[in-house]
Design a protein around this motif. Structure first.
Motif, PDB file in Angstrom:
ATOM      1  N   GLY A 289       0.806  -1.219   0.000  1.00  0.00           N
ATOM      2  CA  GLY A 289       0.000   0.000   0.000  1.00  0.00           C
ATOM      3  C   GLY A 289       0.833   1.261   0.000  1.00  0.00           C
ATOM      4  N   THR A 290       2.113   1.145  -0.397  1.00  0.00           N
ATOM      5  CA  THR A 290       3.021   2.290  -0.439  1.00  0.00           C
ATOM      6  C   THR A 290       3.768   2.294  -1.757  1.00  0.00           C
ATOM      7  N   ALA A 291       3.648   3.394  -2.484  1.00  0.00           N
ATOM      8  CA  ALA A 291       4.312   3.498  -3.782  1.00  0.00           C
ATOM      9  C   ALA A 291       5.636   4.224  -3.631  1.00  0.00           C
ATOM     10  N   SER A 292       6.614   3.856  -4.459  1.00  0.00           N
ATOM     11  CA  SER A 292       7.911   4.528  -4.460  1.00  0.00           C
ATOM     12  C   SER A 292       8.058   5.340  -5.740  1.00  0.00           C
ATOM     13  N   ASP A 293       9.071   6.199  -5.783  1.00  0.00           N
ATOM     14  CA  ASP A 293       9.292   7.047  -6.949  1.00  0.00           C
ATOM     15  C   ASP A 293      10.170   6.377  -7.996  1.00  0.00           C
ATOM     16  N   SER A 294      10.808   5.275  -7.657  1.00  0.00           N
ATOM     17  CA  SER A 294      11.736   4.626  -8.590  1.00  0.00           C
ATOM     18  C   SER A 294      10.980   3.823  -9.645  1.00  0.00           C
ATOM     19  N   GLU A 295      11.605   3.699 -10.808  1.00  0.00           N
ATOM     20  CA  GLU A 295      11.005   2.951 -11.904  1.00  0.00           C
ATOM     21  C   GLU A 295      11.165   1.452 -11.634  1.00  0.00           C
ATOM     22  N   PRO A 296      10.075   0.676 -11.629  1.00  0.00           N
ATOM     23  CA  PRO A 296      10.194  -0.748 -11.294  1.00  0.00           C
ATOM     24  C   PRO A 296      10.804  -1.555 -12.440  1.00  0.00           C
ATOM     25  N   GLU A 297      11.604  -2.547 -12.081  1.00  0.00           N
ATOM     26  CA  GLU A 297      12.148  -3.451 -13.096  1.00  0.00           C
ATOM     27  C   GLU A 297      11.061  -4.378 -13.632  1.00  0.00           C
ATOM     28  N   GLN A 298      10.140  -4.751 -12.756  1.00  0.00           N
ATOM     29  CA  GLN A 298       9.068  -5.652 -13.158  1.00  0.00           C
ATOM     30  C   GLN A 298       7.732  -5.117 -12.649  1.00  0.00           C
ATOM     31  N   PRO A 299       6.985  -4.377 -13.492  1.00  0.00           N
ATOM     32  CA  PRO A 299       5.686  -3.843 -13.061  1.00  0.00           C
ATOM     33  C   PRO A 299       4.710  -4.961 -12.722  1.00  0.00           C
ATOM     34  N   ALA A 300       3.770  -4.641 -11.858  1.00  0.00           N
ATOM     35  CA  ALA A 300       2.771  -5.634 -11.434  1.00  0.00           C
ATOM     36  C   ALA A 300       1.937  -6.098 -12.626  1.00  0.00           C
ATOM     37  N   ASP A 301       1.665  -7.382 -12.630  1.00  0.00           N
ATOM     38  CA  ASP A 301       0.812  -7.998 -13.656  1.00  0.00           C
ATOM     39  C   ASP A 301      -0.499  -8.379 -12.985  1.00  0.00           C
ATOM     40  N   GLY A 302      -1.535  -7.598 -13.238  1.00  0.00           N
ATOM     41  CA  GLY A 302      -2.817  -7.877 -12.587  1.00  0.00           C
ATOM     42  C   GLY A 302      -3.982  -7.493 -13.457  1.00  0.00           C
ATOM     43  N   ASP A 303      -5.102  -8.130 -13.219  1.00  0.00           N
ATOM     44  CA  ASP A 303      -6.313  -7.783 -13.963  1.00  0.00           C
ATOM     45  C   ASP A 303      -7.534  -7.893 -13.064  1.00  0.00           C
ATOM     46  N   VAL A 304      -8.571  -7.174 -13.445  1.00  0.00           N
ATOM     47  CA  VAL A 304      -9.848  -7.207 -12.729  1.00  0.00           C
ATOM     48  C   VAL A 304     -10.942  -7.473 -13.744  1.00  0.00           C
ATOM     49  N   GLU A 305     -11.925  -8.258 -13.350  1.00  0.00           N
ATOM     50  CA  GLU A 305     -13.097  -8.483 -14.199  1.00  0.00           C
ATOM     51  C   GLU A 305     -14.358  -8.355 -13.354  1.00  0.00           C
ATOM     52  N   LEU A 306     -15.289  -7.547 -13.820  1.00  0.00           N
ATOM     53  CA  LEU A 306     -16.580  -7.343 -13.166  1.00  0.00           C
ATOM     54  C   LEU A 306     -17.669  -7.783 -14.132  1.00  0.00           C
ATOM     55  N   ARG A 307     -18.612  -8.578 -13.629  1.00  0.00           N
ATOM     56  CA  ARG A 307     -19.692  -9.084 -14.488  1.00  0.00           C
ATOM     57  C   ARG A 307     -21.035  -8.838 -13.800  1.00  0.00           C
ATOM     58  N   TYR A 308     -21.954  -8.271 -14.542  1.00  0.00           N
ATOM     59  CA  TYR A 308     -23.280  -7.954 -14.011  1.00  0.00           C
ATOM     60  C   TYR A 308     -24.347  -8.622 -14.881  1.00  0.00           C
TER      61      TYR A 308
END
Length: 344
Positions: A289-308
């Motif tokens: 829950g804390t972001a840093s200012d440095s450029e990440p070597e490996q950005p997070a790989d995530g997805d969200v799906e909402l279905r109604y």
């Protein structure tokens, strides 16, 4: 014969253009419609109908704009309405790949809209109550889970402010949450005796001091993001950018979003919203829950799906499902799912 078509008897002087204009089509559209519903030897090739005795026409023709408008009318409106909700839903949440073993939580959610004359703001005020919690099918029997649920129960229902666009914007009369807890605190202390529980009560009471902190804790949960969507999602075309909380109490991340609509179900429309993380944060930053200012070597790989799943006629939300997934080296690292089902 298809009940949506008619056989038209060609009259002297008829052309495809003359007939089609009467039913809201072009000559080419009518020719294509006829050819798609007839035998090979009966196909039309020319605008004039010399020598043609019959052509196939639709009972009710809709051009592309009319079809789009008709489908849009089957979707929920683009602003929040009381008709979108039923009074109660059953919730099932599952957690995979977390620090402890996979587990499942079941509970119920009641929703009640305040009467307009009871409030002094134009937005909707919605009272939400969560209760009857089960973990892996059983009532939590450890004392810390019990005291945590008891503290939350003491402040329900929580009154959320929902603007016409949807999504939670605030907590109505926020100070009432602490008043309700303080009213119940002595009763809780009489049941849960000991310094550990008193310390927990003090900490819980302190957590109700700052509205922004409480609002973030609640609105960042998957439940409330699914329960109170941005209503324009039901009418989106193409791709857009949307912020979403992948983890409760973390920070929101920008996602590349798209929407799909399935009108084929009898009486039901299914709207699917899919989003992929596009911000350059690491998985660990989002988990902490804390972001840093440095450029990440490996950005997070995530997805969200909402279905109604919504009713075409009443526009009510019948079922809503969500899944949030983090991946590491193309394998699932952590996944949370949530399903809301209308109580009959």
């Amino acid at each position: 014969m298809d009940e949506n078509i008619l056989i038209y008897e060609v009259k002297s002087g008829d052309t495809l253009d003359k007939i089609s204009v009467k039913i809201g089509m072009t000559g080419d559209q009518l020719k294509d419609f006829h050819n798609s519903h007839c035998e090979k030897m009966e196909k039309l090739w020319f605008n004039n109908l010399v020598g043609v005795r019959q052509i196939i026409i639709p009972k009710q023709y809709k051009n592309q704009d009319q079809l789009r408008d008709a489908l849009a009318k089957e979707l929920p409106p683009s602003s929040i309405t009381r008709d979108f909700y039923t009074d109660s839903y059953t919730v099932k949440e599952t957690f995979y790949g977390s620090s402890e073993k996979d587990f499942e939580i079941d509970y119920k959610v009641d929703i009640a809209f305040r009467k307009k004359e009871e409030t002094n703001i134009p937005d909707e005020i919605v009272d939400v109550k969560c209760y009857d919690f089960r973990k892996n099918g059983a009532i939590p029997d450890d004392k810390m889970s019990a005291v945590s649920l008891a503290c939350m129960a003491s402040i329900y229902p929580i009154s959320f402010i929902i603007p016409f666009q949807g999504k939670i914007s605030g907590i109505y009369e926020f100070g009432n949450l602490k008043k309700k807890f303080n009213y119940k605190k002595q009763e809780l202390s009489d049941f849960f005796k000991g310094e550990i529980y008193e310390a927990y009560f003090d900490k819980f009471s302190a957590s109700l001091e700052k509205e922004n902190d409480v609002l973030k804790q609640l609105s960042s949960s998957l439940l409330y993001q699914l329960l109170f969507p941005r209503m324009e999602w039901f009418h989106k075309a193409g791709n857009w950018t949307e912020t979403f909380y992948f983890l409760k109490n973390s920070f929101p991340v920008n996602c590349s979003m798209s929407a799909r609509y399935n009108h084929k179900g009898t009486g039901i429309v299914e709207t699917s919203i899919l989003g992929f993380i596009r911000d350059a944060f690491t998985l660990q930053e989002i988990l902490r829950g804390t972001a840093s200012d440095s450029e990440p070597e490996q950005p997070a790989d995530g997805d969200v799906e909402l279905r109604y799943k919504t009713d075409k006629k009443t526009k009510k939300m019948l079922v809503a499902e969500a899944s949030v997934t983090f991946r590491n080296d193309n394998e699932i690292y952590r996944k949370q799912t949530l399903k809301l089902t209308r109580n009959e």
